[in-house]
Design a protein around this motif. Structure first.
Motif, PDB file in Angstrom:
ATOM      1  N   GLY A 468     -14.083  28.087  22.995  1.00  0.00           N
ATOM      2  CA  GLY A 468     -12.945  27.027  22.245  1.00  0.00           C
ATOM      3  C   GLY A 468     -12.960  25.777  23.096  1.00  0.00           C
ATOM      4  N   TRP A 469     -13.339  25.555  24.552  1.00  0.00           N
ATOM      5  CA  TRP A 469     -13.407  24.776  25.414  1.00  0.00           C
ATOM      6  C   TRP A 469     -14.445  23.703  25.264  1.00  0.00           C
ATOM      7  CZ3 TRP A 469     -17.631  25.517  28.041  1.00  0.00           C
ATOM      8  CH2 TRP A 469     -17.894  27.111  28.314  1.00  0.00           C
ATOM      9  N   ALA A 470     -15.492  24.021  24.471  1.00  0.00           N
ATOM     10  CA  ALA A 470     -16.751  23.499  24.176  1.00  0.00           C
ATOM     11  C   ALA A 470     -16.439  21.984  23.981  1.00  0.00           C
ATOM     12  CB  ALA A 470     -17.759  24.093  23.337  1.00  0.00           C
ATOM     13  N   PRO A 471     -16.024  21.557  22.694  1.00  0.00           N
ATOM     14  CA  PRO A 471     -15.803  20.056  22.448  1.00  0.00           C
ATOM     15  C   PRO A 471     -15.009  19.370  23.479  1.00  0.00           C
ATOM     16  CG  PRO A 471     -15.107  21.818  20.671  1.00  0.00           C
ATOM     17  CD  PRO A 471     -15.298  22.525  21.790  1.00  0.00           C
ATOM     18  N   ALA A 472     -13.921  19.861  24.230  1.00  0.00           N
ATOM     19  CA  ALA A 472     -13.366  19.251  25.012  1.00  0.00           C
ATOM     20  C   ALA A 472     -14.434  18.820  26.386  1.00  0.00           C
ATOM     21  CB  ALA A 472     -12.240  19.783  25.572  1.00  0.00           C
ATOM     22  N   LEU A 473     -15.215  19.793  26.772  1.00  0.00           N
ATOM     23  CA  LEU A 473     -15.993  19.780  27.814  1.00  0.00           C
ATOM     24  C   LEU A 473     -17.117  18.469  27.562  1.00  0.00           C
ATOM     25  CD1 LEU A 473     -17.297  20.592  30.588  1.00  0.00           C
ATOM     26  CD2 LEU A 473     -18.425  22.238  29.356  1.00  0.00           C
ATOM     27  N   LEU A 474     -17.680  18.600  26.104  1.00  0.00           N
ATOM     28  CA  LEU A 474     -18.802  17.695  26.115  1.00  0.00           C
ATOM     29  C   LEU A 474     -17.946  16.298  25.938  1.00  0.00           C
ATOM     30  CD1 LEU A 474     -20.419  19.567  23.073  1.00  0.00           C
ATOM     31  CD2 LEU A 474     -21.331  19.218  25.399  1.00  0.00           C
ATOM     32  N   GLU A 475     -16.977  16.116  25.406  1.00  0.00           N
ATOM     33  CA  GLU A 475     -16.157  14.914  25.385  1.00  0.00           C
ATOM     34  C   GLU A 475     -16.127  14.469  27.009  1.00  0.00           C
ATOM     35  OE1 GLU A 475     -12.763  14.520  23.017  1.00  0.00           O
ATOM     36  OE2 GLU A 475     -13.528  15.458  21.363  1.00  0.00           O
ATOM     37  N   LEU A 476     -15.644  15.516  27.814  1.00  0.00           N
ATOM     38  CA  LEU A 476     -15.499  14.969  29.086  1.00  0.00           C
ATOM     39  C   LEU A 476     -16.748  14.531  29.803  1.00  0.00           C
ATOM     40  CD1 LEU A 476     -13.786  15.061  31.808  1.00  0.00           C
ATOM     41  CD2 LEU A 476     -14.543  17.585  32.063  1.00  0.00           C
ATOM     42  N   MET A 477     -17.757  15.169  29.522  1.00  0.00           N
ATOM     43  CA  MET A 477     -19.167  14.723  29.844  1.00  0.00           C
ATOM     44  C   MET A 477     -19.630  13.500  29.583  1.00  0.00           C
ATOM     45  SD  MET A 477     -20.940  18.586  30.036  1.00  0.00           S
ATOM     46  CE  MET A 477     -22.387  18.024  31.377  1.00  0.00           C
ATOM     47  N   ASP A 478     -19.369  12.978  28.153  1.00  0.00           N
ATOM     48  CA  ASP A 478     -19.562  11.948  27.577  1.00  0.00           C
ATOM     49  C   ASP A 478     -18.695  10.773  28.164  1.00  0.00           C
ATOM     50  OD1 ASP A 478     -21.151  10.430  25.420  1.00  0.00           O
ATOM     51  OD2 ASP A 478     -18.959  10.108  24.704  1.00  0.00           O
ATOM     52  N   GLU A 479     -17.548  11.057  28.409  1.00  0.00           N
ATOM     53  CA  GLU A 479     -16.649  10.070  29.081  1.00  0.00           C
ATOM     54  C   GLU A 479     -16.863   9.793  30.492  1.00  0.00           C
ATOM     55  OE1 GLU A 479     -12.786  11.734  26.306  1.00  0.00           O
ATOM     56  OE2 GLU A 479     -13.017  12.043  28.436  1.00  0.00           O
ATOM     57  N   GLN A 480     -17.100  10.580  31.341  1.00  0.00           N
ATOM     58  CA  GLN A 480     -17.168  10.429  32.753  1.00  0.00           C
ATOM     59  C   GLN A 480     -18.538  10.831  33.262  1.00  0.00           C
ATOM     60  OE1 GLN A 480     -13.699  11.827  35.042  1.00  0.00           O
ATOM     61  NE2 GLN A 480     -12.788  12.326  33.065  1.00  0.00           N
ATOM     62  N   PHE A 481     -19.423   9.922  33.592  1.00  0.00           N
ATOM     63  CA  PHE A 481     -20.819   9.938  33.923  1.00  0.00           C
ATOM     64  C   PHE A 481     -20.834  10.530  35.307  1.00  0.00           C
ATOM     65  CE2 PHE A 481     -24.596   8.531  36.241  1.00  0.00           C
ATOM     66  CZ  PHE A 481     -25.720   8.761  35.467  1.00  0.00           C
ATOM     67  N   ASP A 482     -19.920  10.603  36.309  1.00  0.00           N
ATOM     68  CA  ASP A 482     -19.939  11.161  37.463  1.00  0.00           C
ATOM     69  C   ASP A 482     -19.727  12.753  37.257  1.00  0.00           C
ATOM     70  OD1 ASP A 482     -17.410  10.619  36.682  1.00  0.00           O
ATOM     71  OD2 ASP A 482     -16.668  10.231  38.519  1.00  0.00           O
ATOM     72  N   VAL A 483     -18.865  12.865  36.311  1.00  0.00           N
ATOM     73  CA  VAL A 483     -18.356  14.370  36.122  1.00  0.00           C
ATOM     74  C   VAL A 483     -19.785  15.055  35.623  1.00  0.00           C
ATOM     75  CG1 VAL A 483     -17.162  16.016  34.779  1.00  0.00           C
ATOM     76  CG2 VAL A 483     -15.881  14.095  35.751  1.00  0.00           C
ATOM     77  N   ARG A 484     -20.339  14.343  34.552  1.00  0.00           N
ATOM     78  CA  ARG A 484     -21.444  15.013  34.045  1.00  0.00           C
ATOM     79  C   ARG A 484     -22.658  15.070  35.035  1.00  0.00           C
ATOM     80  NH1 ARG A 484     -24.597  11.681  29.289  1.00  0.00           N
ATOM     81  NH2 ARG A 484     -25.051  10.387  31.022  1.00  0.00           N
ATOM     82  N   THR A 485     -22.758  14.095  35.873  1.00  0.00           N
ATOM     83  CA  THR A 485     -24.035  14.491  36.788  1.00  0.00           C
ATOM     84  C   THR A 485     -23.581  15.482  37.684  1.00  0.00           C
ATOM     85  OG1 THR A 485     -24.455  11.876  36.814  1.00  0.00           O
ATOM     86  CG2 THR A 485     -25.097  13.196  38.730  1.00  0.00           C
ATOM     87  N   ALA A 486     -22.485  15.574  38.168  1.00  0.00           N
ATOM     88  CA  ALA A 486     -22.079  16.692  39.349  1.00  0.00           C
ATOM     89  C   ALA A 486     -22.022  18.027  38.514  1.00  0.00           C
ATOM     90  CB  ALA A 486     -20.766  16.320  39.848  1.00  0.00           C
TER      91      ALA A 486
END
Length: 819
Positions: A468-486
């Motif tokens: 259930g958290w997958a769409p929100a996680l993908l949006e977070l990674m798309d919104e915040q490059f530093d979060v995606r990288t880390a």
């Protein structure tokens, strides 16, 4: 328009019933408009008939007569026409029995009352007559002007308040009658028929006009189960028989109903009536929407300041989200203020979802002063309510001073929770907090490494399908490059410890790692399903394929070797455990140093120790492992590998003397040793001692060892197909086995029992298959190998087995002959 009328009257004089109980009263049509067809009269009679309440006296005083219920009805006939009627109890003379008089008007199909008035509005019209007119062909009525309570707004409001507990349930049942188009009936149990009329008036105000004008009803009947109308009024004493499924009974004279009504339209309509604002129904009808849609009435009520429950608020927000153009700026702001009013503690997930859709519809269309309260409510719920499914607004919603005010309140709460020990363990919660922090401009850069380090393994929890958290996680990674990288870096670091878990994650959630980050382990995990499917049984080939996907050599980064092995031979995988042959290929593919650093040497050890006793690759792999990892392998695993290496030495004639003693010593160092490993070592020793060129001293040591496992291994080897074939093909070998199996009579019980069994069960069947010349050759070879007495022993052994029955057989045969 004129209204054709008719009169239907009970019998007069002494023709009525003579008992004290209420009974059907005989009646007849006394005046009928000529325009009314005869078929209408046939149907009208049963509809206009009247019975007084149970226990009514035959003769009544005027006050008691006026207190009897009045049957005001609106009925549909089979030809589509309608009959609007009022039936009242009458007593023509003091000496007469109580009867009734019905006055009705007939509405042909497709016609309405003059002026479009609703039927219930004519309930108290002064035009209703209680007696038959002088003429049997009365003229048509011009109208039925409404008077009395139908226009008495305050009286109707008071009644609505008094019936508040039942309002929503009654309205919900009326809606179901119209939507399902079934034959059910709503039964209203009241002590006064006038109250039933008030109920009908309430319903007609709330119902859509096109449905209110078709609503059929009767305010009183003794037999509700026979009444064809949609709303039926009964007295309490007549409600006991209403048990059929089609009746929806509301006993308004009894206890208040418990529980809520799951019907947003009915609940909202009830609140409007209880708020004494029925004019809002007209306002709601002007808004777009289907009949009985909850949205228009809910929006109208909220804009008028009427508090609604969560279902009503959700309906209003959902309706406005679909039609943001339907409300002007003033009413839009009123709606938003009502939806975001502080102090409301019963908001639910569907309400927040609807509020999120409304914000998305209004964002950019309405000023920030209108939309920011919605955005603030959504992010507040995300932070304080723990609602991980709230659809968050865009970042621009908090760009003004209103957004800064929200950030000043929620920012410290977000930082406190993200710095706590539990941050990162709940995926949905952590993702939501990080997204809200970005929306509000909360600086949490210092907390990101620790939060994402704990979040990464939490993503690997097993499950089926997309979490259930997958769409929100993908949006977070798309919104915040530093979060995606880390986060991708953290996942890449934990992949060698749980490669199969990361592989499952990538199969459920399409993480974006196609950028410039190296991420060798993640790339391997993404490649693994296709590699394993494409290589099939060639699992070493699958390892090489996923290693190529890493883009790094195991010599440069040994941990990719651990990831590759874990992906192909994951614990509990259907592909099975690693074989010794696969272990040798993997050892050749990378240096021992790479395997040592990656920790994959333990997989190779397990492959060697778990190999079947027939796998000739296992001893070779054991030799390579002992040579490649002399300091790493210890304890009983080392002892087990030494047993396998001993088997290799035996088969290659490189073993040092005293085999039996050495193999027993190695076994003690490997306890608890795997049965297959013992099978390798003991089997190799036994096979070597069954060869004609065996060292006699080693054979003597095994025979006299008294070790049951060693002797049993010798027994198993002697019973093998190779020994049996050789016994039949080589007389000298048969002679040698006979000599060995008869040469040690005092070696101990274990050997003696095994040797006797081999003589009878292995050697004798083989000798019996030989021709006479071959048997003679065996006997001659036995003689050459020892004294003549041994040849005689073989001759006697062979003769006894072939030509006699034996002692027991002779005894049994003698008994048979004597019998």
């Amino acid at each position: 328009m004129s209204l054709a009328q008719l009169h239907y009257t009970s019998a007069t004089g002494g023709d009525g019933p003579g008992t004290g109980e209420a009974e059907p009263i005989p009646a007849r049509f006394t005046a009928v408009d000529a325009a009314i067809p005869a078929s209408v009269l046939t149907e009208a009679g049963p509809l206009l008939a009247y019975e007084t309440p149970a226990g009514t006296a035959p003769r009544l005083a005027d006050a008691a007569l006026r207190a009897l219920p009045e049957a005001f009805s609106f009925s549909v006939l089979s030809d589509g026409s309608h009959l609007l009627a009022r039936t009242v109890a009458v007593q023509p003379a003091p000496i007469s029995a109580v009867g009734f008089h019905a006055h009705a008007v007939h509405l042909p199909p497709g016609t309405r009352l003059p002026g479009g008035a609703l039927p219930i509005a004519a309930c108290r019209s002064a035009r209703w007559a209680a007696t038959t007119p002088d003429r049997t062909l009365p003229g048509p009525l011009a109208a039925l002007p409404a008077t009395g309570h139908a226009r008495d707004r305050e009286g109707l409001n008071d009644f609505a308040v008094s019936r508040g507990p039942w309002l929503a349930g009654v309205l919900a049942d009326l809606r179901r009658l119209h939507e399902q188009d079934d034959a059910g009936r709503v039964v209203l149990v009241e002590r006064q028929s006038a109250d039933v009329a008030r109920w009908i008036a309430l319903a007609c105000v709330a119902l859509p006009d096109e449905l209110a004008e078709r609503l059929t009803f009767t305010t009183y009947t003794r037999h509700p189960q026979r009444a064809p109308q949609q709303i039926v009024g009964v007295l309490p004493q007549d409600a006991h028989e209403l048990t059929a499924p089609g009746f929806r009974v509301h006993t308004c004279t009894g206890p208040r109903p418990e529980g809520s009504v799951p019907d947003a339209w009915a609940e909202t309509a009830a609140r409007i009536w209880r708020s004494r604002t029925p004019e809002l129904f007209r306002e709601a009808a002007e808004l777009p929407g289907e009949p009985f849609a909850a949205g228009p009435v809910a929006v109208t009520a909220l804009c008028a300041g009427i508090a609604l429950g969560t279902t009503g608020r959700a309906a209003a927000a959902g309706w406005a989200a679909e039609r943001p153009y339907a409300l002007d700026a003033k009413r839009t702001r009123q709606l938003v203020d009502a939806l975001t009013e502080p102090g409301v503690d019963d908001r639910t997930g569907p309400e927040f979802d609807a509020a999120g859709r409304l914000f998305a519809a209004l964002d950019g269309r309405s000023p920030a002063t209108t939309t920011t309260p919605l955005a603030a409510m959504l992010v507040t719920e995300a932070v304080r309510g723990g609602n991980g499914s709230v659809e968050l607004p865009g970042r621009t919603a908090f760009s003004g001073p209103e957004g800064a005010a929200v950030a000043s309140v929620l920012g410290p709460e977000i930082l406190t929770e993200l710095s706590g020990a539990g941050a990162g363990l709940d995926v949905a919660r952590t993702v939501q907090l990080l997204r809200v922090a970005r929306l509000l401009g909360v600086d949490c850069e210092d907390l990101l490494p620790s939060v994402l380090r704990r979040l990464a393994p939490a993503l690997l929890d097993p499950g089926d399908g997309e979490p259930g958290w997958a769409p929100a996680l993908l949006e977070l990674m798309d919104e915040q490059f530093d979060v995606r990288t880390a986060l991708l870096g953290a996942l890449d670091r934990i992949a060698p410890q749980d490669p199969s878990g990361v592989e499952r994650l990538l199969g459920r959630v399409p993480l974006p790692f196609t950028g410039t980050q190296s991420l060798p382990h993640l790339r391997m995990c993404a490649e693994a399903p296709e590699a394993k499917a494409g290589c099939g049984a060639d699992r070493v080939g699958a390892v090489h394929r996923v290693l190529r996907a890493a883009g790094m050599s195991p010599f440069a980064e040994p941990l990719v070797l651990r990831t590759a092995v874990g992906l192909v031979w994951e614990q509990g995988a259907e592909t099975g455990t690693m074989t010794a042959g696969e272990g040798r290929l993997l050892l050749e593919a990378a240096t021992s140093d790479a395997h040592r650093t990656a920790g994959t040497w333990s997989h190779l050890v397990a492959a060697a120790l778990g190999a079947p006793a027939t796998d000739e690759e296992a001893p070779e792999l054991a030799h390579d492992l002992l040579r490649g990892f002399p300091q790493d392998i210890g304890g009983r695993e080392r002892g087990a590998l030494l047993l396998l290496e001993f088997a290799r030495e035996i088969r290659s004639d490189a073993a040092a003397p005293e085999w039996a003693e050495r193999v027993r010593a190695l076994r003690r160092g490997a306890e608890p040793v795997e049965p297959e490993v013992l099978g390798h070592a003991f089997g190799a020793l036994a096979e070597r001692l069954l060869a004609p060129d065996r060292p006699e001293a080693e054979l003597y040591a095994l025979v006299h060892s008294g070790d049951p496992d060693l002797v049993a291994a010798y027994d198993r080897a002697a019973r093998g197909d190779g020994v049996r074939s050789r016994l039949r093909a080589e007389p000298a070998y048969a002679a040698d086995c006979f000599a060995v199996w008869t040469a040690h009579p005092h070696a101990g019980e274990e050997w003696s029992r095994t040797a006797d069994a081999l003589l009878e069960e292995v050697l004798r069947p083989a000798v019996r298959t030989l021709c006479a010349d071959d048997v003679a050759a065996v006997e001659e070879a036995v003689g050459r190998s020892g004294s003549s007495g041994r040849a005689d022993a073989f001759h006697e052994w062979n003769r006894r087995g072939r030509g006699t029955l034996g002692r027991i057989g002779r005894r049994i045969a003698g008994r048979v002959r004597r019998g």
